[in-house]
Design a protein around this motif. Structure first.
Motif, short mmCIF file in Angstrom:
data_model
loop_
_atom_site.label_atom_id
_atom_site.label_comp_id
_atom_site.label_asym_id
_atom_site.label_seq_id
_atom_site.Cartn_x
_atom_site.Cartn_y
_atom_site.Cartn_z
N LEU A 149 1.35 9.06 9.28
CA LEU A 149 0.39 8.07 8.81
C LEU A 149 -0.84 8.15 7.34
CD1 LEU A 149 -1.01 6.16 12.50
CD2 LEU A 149 -0.05 5.78 10.36
N VAL A 150 -1.83 8.92 7.72
CA VAL A 150 -2.23 9.59 6.57
C VAL A 150 -1.74 9.71 5.49
CG1 VAL A 150 -4.53 11.21 6.17
CG2 VAL A 150 -3.98 10.84 8.54
N VAL A 151 -0.80 10.11 4.98
CA VAL A 151 -0.12 10.98 3.79
C VAL A 151 0.12 9.61 3.91
CG1 VAL A 151 1.58 11.70 2.96
CG2 VAL A 151 0.60 13.50 4.48
N ALA A 152 0.86 8.67 3.74
CA ALA A 152 1.78 7.52 4.08
C ALA A 152 0.74 6.76 2.82
CB ALA A 152 2.53 6.99 4.74
N ALA A 153 -0.36 6.41 3.93
CA ALA A 153 -1.54 5.33 4.09
C ALA A 153 -2.00 5.94 2.39
CB ALA A 153 -3.00 5.62 4.80
N HIS A 154 -2.78 6.88 2.41
CA HIS A 154 -2.98 7.31 0.27
C HIS A 154 -2.41 7.28 0.20
CE1 HIS A 154 -5.18 10.02 -1.86
NE2 HIS A 154 -4.45 10.70 -2.11
N TYR A 155 -1.12 7.19 -0.41
CA TYR A 155 -0.27 7.32 -1.22
C TYR A 155 0.26 6.00 -1.70
CZ TYR A 155 4.78 6.09 -3.11
OH TYR A 155 5.81 6.14 -3.88
N LEU A 156 -0.20 4.45 0.18
CA LEU A 156 0.19 3.33 -0.31
C LEU A 156 -1.31 2.23 -0.58
CD1 LEU A 156 1.91 2.63 2.38
CD2 LEU A 156 3.15 2.01 0.37
N LEU A 157 -1.95 3.70 -0.53
CA LEU A 157 -3.31 2.54 -0.97
C LEU A 157 -3.42 3.49 -2.52
CD1 LEU A 157 -5.95 3.45 2.18
CD2 LEU A 157 -5.49 1.08 0.86
N THR A 158 -3.31 3.98 -3.18
CA THR A 158 -3.03 5.04 -4.31
C THR A 158 -3.17 3.62 -5.74
OG1 THR A 158 -2.54 6.92 -3.91
CG2 THR A 158 -2.67 6.71 -6.76
N GLY A 159 -4.85 3.43 -6.04
CA GLY A 159 -4.60 1.98 -6.78
C GLY A 159 -4.66 1.19 -6.75
N VAL A 160 -4.90 0.48 -5.37
CA VAL A 160 -5.35 -0.68 -4.48
C VAL A 160 -6.20 -0.78 -4.53
CG1 VAL A 160 -3.72 -1.95 -2.50
CG2 VAL A 160 -2.16 -0.45 -3.68
N ASP A 161 -6.97 -1.58 -5.21
CA ASP A 161 -8.43 -2.59 -4.90
C ASP A 161 -9.60 -1.14 -5.10
OD1 ASP A 161 -7.57 -4.83 -5.09
OD2 ASP A 161 -7.24 -4.65 -3.03
N GLY A 162 -9.21 -0.56 -5.50
CA GLY A 162 -10.55 0.92 -5.05
C GLY A 162 -10.24 2.03 -3.91
N GLY A 163 -8.55 1.52 -3.37
CA GLY A 163 -8.66 2.48 -1.95
C GLY A 163 -9.41 1.52 -0.76
N GLY A 164 -8.76 0.23 -0.91
CA GLY A 164 -9.83 -0.52 0.16
C GLY A 164 -8.46 -0.64 1.32
N PRO A 165 -8.68 -1.82 2.20
CA PRO A 165 -8.16 -2.31 3.45
C PRO A 165 -6.12 -1.71 2.89
CG PRO A 165 -9.70 -3.93 3.06
CD PRO A 165 -9.79 -2.31 2.24
N LEU A 166 -5.55 -1.77 3.80
CA LEU A 166 -4.13 -1.98 3.83
C LEU A 166 -4.12 -3.70 3.95
CD1 LEU A 166 -2.56 1.06 5.60
CD2 LEU A 166 -1.77 0.35 2.91
N GLY A 167 -3.13 -4.49 2.65
CA GLY A 167 -2.36 -5.44 3.05
C GLY A 167 -1.56 -5.92 4.06
N VAL A 168 -1.26 -7.24 4.54
CA VAL A 168 0.03 -7.26 5.68
C VAL A 168 1.16 -5.99 5.13
CG1 VAL A 168 1.66 -8.93 6.39
CG2 VAL A 168 -1.15 -9.21 6.33
N ALA A 169 1.98 -6.23 3.46
CA ALA A 169 3.03 -6.07 3.02
C ALA A 169 3.20 -4.53 3.27
CB ALA A 169 2.79 -6.39 1.58
N LEU A 170 1.81 -4.03 2.55
CA LEU A 170 1.71 -2.86 3.59
C LEU A 170 1.35 -1.59 4.05
CD1 LEU A 170 -1.24 -1.35 0.13
CD2 LEU A 170 1.14 -1.38 0.24
#
Length: 572
Positions: free
Chosen positions: A180-201
């Motif tokens: 969870l943590v590693v995948a979330a970090h990877y998915l959030l990279t470059g997304v709104d400065g690391g903001g909350p995950l959107g539905v697709a993410l």
């Protein structure tokens, strides 16, 4: 205290310690889920998908193996027939591998109809339904791994190796958390400065979590196998039925599946009911069940799991032997006392400060105060049956040890029927009750006979619909119905058993005293940071409950405090 009692307490302690480590890592996983997913569609999808293959794990492993395989295997070991015990273990493993492999293949191929069968209500939410099907296909690959891991648990328990078998799931949880943590970090990279995950993410994240679940199952199995191979002496997993002892396992397997499996099926039928409720109901049930299952696992399962091999090995199946009956009754009474001394205060605490505990564990990221309130209300419904459920686990174990597999199956079926019938009625009414900033109000007509319209189920912003509370409350009521039936059965077979081991009144009085002290302090506790609310509440509750219980003469509390005092004196 007899040597057998000392052994029983030590075994229970080892089981409880292993389960505690496992459950704590499970809480970390649930907190990570709450942080990234909250109680939305992706959380609902993961809840359903994780349940479906988990059913096979429970049906083919864990409780079923404990009640059908452990008594036979333990008895052979007690008779010194180690070679025969090894042959039984090998044959049962071969049969499990064959069954799990075939069912895994079917699960992957039939993921969509299975999802319809378990959560038909999700078809009104196509995106959530499609995500659930994808997750089911991924996570079915973990079934065989987890079933073999449950077989390892049976072997290790029979040899008195309790800690390893119950702590191994901690690695399963840990792999999921890391994923969870590693995948979330990877998915959030470059997304709104690391903001909350959107539905697709969020959808991408739960797919990664599905893969992590399979890897976690492999790690859980790998840590147990070396010890099991050493203990079973020449393990050869060949599916054979004509091995002395295997027919006994298979004869018990069917009734035990009916007893244990019907309860598991009940959980999935609860998922089916909740799929017709407002969005977030499935996830809310999941978070509440994590807290509800914690005392059941730590206390009810720990006592029952530690008692079953010893009861089976010592020949307590001879119910015509007055000495054997008396020995069994003493152990059941002692076990019920251990369960009640810990579960009664836990249930009281959940009812009084369950929101504070929920906030400490889950209030983070996408999981806000509104979600905390929803989980607390559902937890309160489950808590109604907490004492009955934990005590029932031990009474089931006593019946299994005497060779009675029919009565637990019947009582479990009655529990399921009551739970589902009452839950279906209550959930439809309570889903029309809405709790928001303005308080409690009714939205829609009552009495209700159909689910909410599909478009209204997703309209839950800023409010809590209480449909899931109805399912939880029905489950709590049904647990007491089952306990009454189990007590009667044990009474006929062995003799009268006392809830709480004869100490229930004193235990309840001590718990109520702690609650009376804690309720006026709630406003002050709510001013603390969420991470501290539950911790401080639990400490304050314990500081009142433990000395009051000691003054009232609750044996288990007196022994625990005496043991702590001895350890402190040694260190000083």
């Amino acid at each position: 205290m007899t040597p057998a009692d000392v052994t029983g307490r030590r075994s229970t302690g080892l089981v409880a310690a292993g389960i505690l480590v496992s459950r704590l890592t499970g809480l970390v996983r649930e907190r990570a889920l709450a942080h990234y997913l909250g109680a939305g569609g992706a959380a609902d999808a993961f809840t359903v998908a994780f349940r479906i293959p988990n059913l096979l794990q429970h049906l083919l492993g864990e409780g079923v193996l404990s009640a059908s395989f452990i008594p036979v295997y333990s008895r052979l070991l007690a008779q010194g027939r180690h070679r025969d015990a090894g042959r039984v273990a090998s044959a049962v493993l071969g049969l499990l591998l064959l069954a799990a492999g075939g069912l895994t293949l079917l699960g992957v191929l039939l993921a969509e109809p299975l999802t319809v069968l378990v959560a038909a209500g999700l078809r009104a939410r196509p995106e959530v339904f499609d995500l659930t099907v994808d997750l089911v296909r991924i996570m079915f690959f973990a079934v065989g791994l987890l079933v073999v891991s449950a077989w390892c648990l049976g072997v290790l328990n029979s040899h008195g190796r309790f800690f390893l078998s119950y702590v191994a799931p901690a690695l399963f949880n840990a792999v999921q958390v890391v994923t969870l943590v590693v995948a979330a970090h990877y998915l959030l990279t470059g997304v709104d400065g690391g903001g909350p995950l959107g539905v697709a993410l969020q959808e991408d994240l739960v797919r990664w979590l599905g893969i992590g679940t399979v890897v976690g199952g492999a790690v859980q199995l790998a840590v147990q196998l070396p010890a099991v191979v050493r203990l079973t002496r020449g393990l050869r997993p060949v599916p054979r039925v004509r091995v002395p002892g295997v027919p006994d396992v298979l004869r018990a397997f069917g009734p035990v599946v009916a007893a244990k499996g019907v309860v598991q099926i009940s959980t999935y039928l609860q998922v089916l009911l909740a799929s017709f409720l407002a969005a977030g109901a499935l996830a809310t049930l999941r978070y509440a069940q994590v807290l509800y299952m914690l005392p059941i696992s730590l206390f009810g399962m720990a006592v029952a799991a530690a008692a079953l091999p010893r009861l089976s090995a010592e020949g307590s199946t001879d119910t015509d032997d007055a000495v054997a009956r008396e020995r069994t009754l003493r152990r059941v009474d002692a076990g019920l006392g251990r369960v009640a001394a810990l579960v009664v205060p836990t249930a009281t605490g959940y009812l009084v400060v369950g929101d504070l505990v929920t906030a400490t564990l889950f209030q983070t990221g996408a999981f806000g105060r509104l979600e905390v309130l929803a989980v607390w209300l559902v937890l309160a419904g489950f808590t109604v049956g907490l004492v009955a459920t934990t005590s029932g686990r031990l009474l089931q174990a006593a019946l299994f040890a005497t060779g009675d597999t029919r009565v637990p199956a019947v009582t479990a079926t009655v529990r399921v029927v009551v739970s589902l019938a009452l839950g279906a009625v209550l959930m439809l009414q309570l889903d029309r009750l809405v709790l928001d900033a303005d308080g409690l109000r009714v939205v829609g007509d009552l009495p209700a006979f159909t689910p909410l319209p599909a478009d209204e189920r997703d309209d839950v912003a800023g409010l809590v619909r209480l449909g899931a509370v109805g399912i939880a409350l029905a489950s709590g009521v049904a647990a007491w119905v089952e306990l009454v039936l189990l007590r009667r059965a044990v009474g006929r077979r062995l003799g009268r058993v006392r809830l709480g081991g004869g100490q229930l009144g004193r235990i309840v009085l001590a718990a109520v005293a702690a609650a009376v002290v804690l309720v006026p302090l709630r406003p002050l506790l709510l001013r603390l940071p969420p991470e501290l609310e539950g911790v401080v509440a639990i400490v304050l509750f314990a500081l009142v409950y433990l000395p009051v219980a000691r003054l009232l003469g609750v044996r288990e509390v007196m022994e625990v405090l005496a043991g702590l005092a001895r350890r402190l004196r040694r260190r000083v």
